[in-house]
Design a protein around this motif. Structure first.
Motif, PDB file in Angstrom:
ATOM      1  N   LEU A  16      -2.660  20.319  22.578  1.00  0.00           N
ATOM      2  CA  LEU A  16      -2.525  21.680  22.059  1.00  0.00           C
ATOM      3  C   LEU A  16      -3.579  22.650  22.565  1.00  0.00           C
ATOM      4  N   LEU A  17      -4.734  22.148  22.965  1.00  0.00           N
ATOM      5  CA  LEU A  17      -5.760  23.051  23.506  1.00  0.00           C
ATOM      6  C   LEU A  17      -5.746  23.108  25.023  1.00  0.00           C
ATOM      7  N   VAL A  29      -7.602  29.170  24.947  1.00  0.00           N
ATOM      8  CA  VAL A  29      -6.593  28.866  23.926  1.00  0.00           C
ATOM      9  C   VAL A  29      -7.210  28.965  22.531  1.00  0.00           C
ATOM     10  N   LEU A  30      -8.386  28.411  22.368  1.00  0.00           N
ATOM     11  CA  LEU A  30      -9.044  28.435  21.063  1.00  0.00           C
ATOM     12  C   LEU A  30      -9.357  29.871  20.630  1.00  0.00           C
ATOM     13  N   LEU A  31      -9.897  30.668  21.528  1.00  0.00           N
ATOM     14  CA  LEU A  31     -10.227  32.058  21.182  1.00  0.00           C
ATOM     15  C   LEU A  31      -8.977  32.867  20.837  1.00  0.00           C
ATOM     16  N   ASN A  48       3.555  33.547  19.331  1.00  0.00           N
ATOM     17  CA  ASN A  48       3.555  32.598  20.442  1.00  0.00           C
ATOM     18  C   ASN A  48       2.433  32.968  21.401  1.00  0.00           C
ATOM     19  N   LEU A  49       1.604  31.999  21.728  1.00  0.00           N
ATOM     20  CA  LEU A  49       0.528  32.234  22.694  1.00  0.00           C
ATOM     21  C   LEU A  49       1.133  32.213  24.094  1.00  0.00           C
ATOM     22  N   GLU A  50       0.695  33.112  24.941  1.00  0.00           N
ATOM     23  CA  GLU A  50       1.280  33.292  26.275  1.00  0.00           C
ATOM     24  C   GLU A  50       0.575  32.438  27.331  1.00  0.00           C
ATOM     25  N   PHE A  51       0.489  31.141  27.081  1.00  0.00           N
ATOM     26  CA  PHE A  51      -0.089  30.211  28.047  1.00  0.00           C
ATOM     27  C   PHE A  51       1.033  29.353  28.611  1.00  0.00           C
TER      28      PHE A  51
END
Length: 84
Positions: A16-17, A29-31, A48-51
Motif C-alpha cells: 500500500l505504500l 504516498v504517506l504524505l 483516490n490517490l493518483e499514483f
C-alpha cells in the motif's frame, strides 16, 4: 458504522505504500494520505490517490522469500491440532 475517510490507492496487496526500498515514493504516498485524512470535509469521504504502480499489479511479488515466524507457528499449531 462507516469509515470516516478513505485514501484509496491502486497498488498490489501488501504494497500500500509502494515498492520495497523506494523511500521517496513511499514518503510521497504517506504524505498524500495524511493530506487526504487532514483535509476531508465530510464523513465517509473517499479520495483516490493518483499514483500508478510501475508494472502490472498481478506481476508484483509481494510474498517474502521466507514464511514469517508467526505464520509458521500458526501452521504448526493447526497441524498439531489435526493430529489430535
Amino acid at each position: 458504522m462507516g469509515v470516516p475517510r478513505t485514501a484509496a490507492i491502486e497498488y498490489p496487496y501488501g504494497r500500500l505504500l509502494g515498492q520495497v526500498g523506494d523511500k521517496a515514493g513511499q514518503e510521497q504516498v504517506l504524505l498524500e494520505t495524511l493530506s487526504v485524512l487532514e483535509n476531508a470535509r465530510r464523513p465517509g469521504e473517499l479520495r483516490n490517490l493518483e499514483f500508478t504502480w510501475p508494472e502490472e499489479p498481478k506481476n508484483a511479488k509481494w510474498q517474502p522469500p521466507e514464511m514469517s515466524p508467526l505464520i509458521k507457528m500458526y501452521l504448526e499449531e493447526i497441524r498439531a491440532a489435526r493430529r489430535g
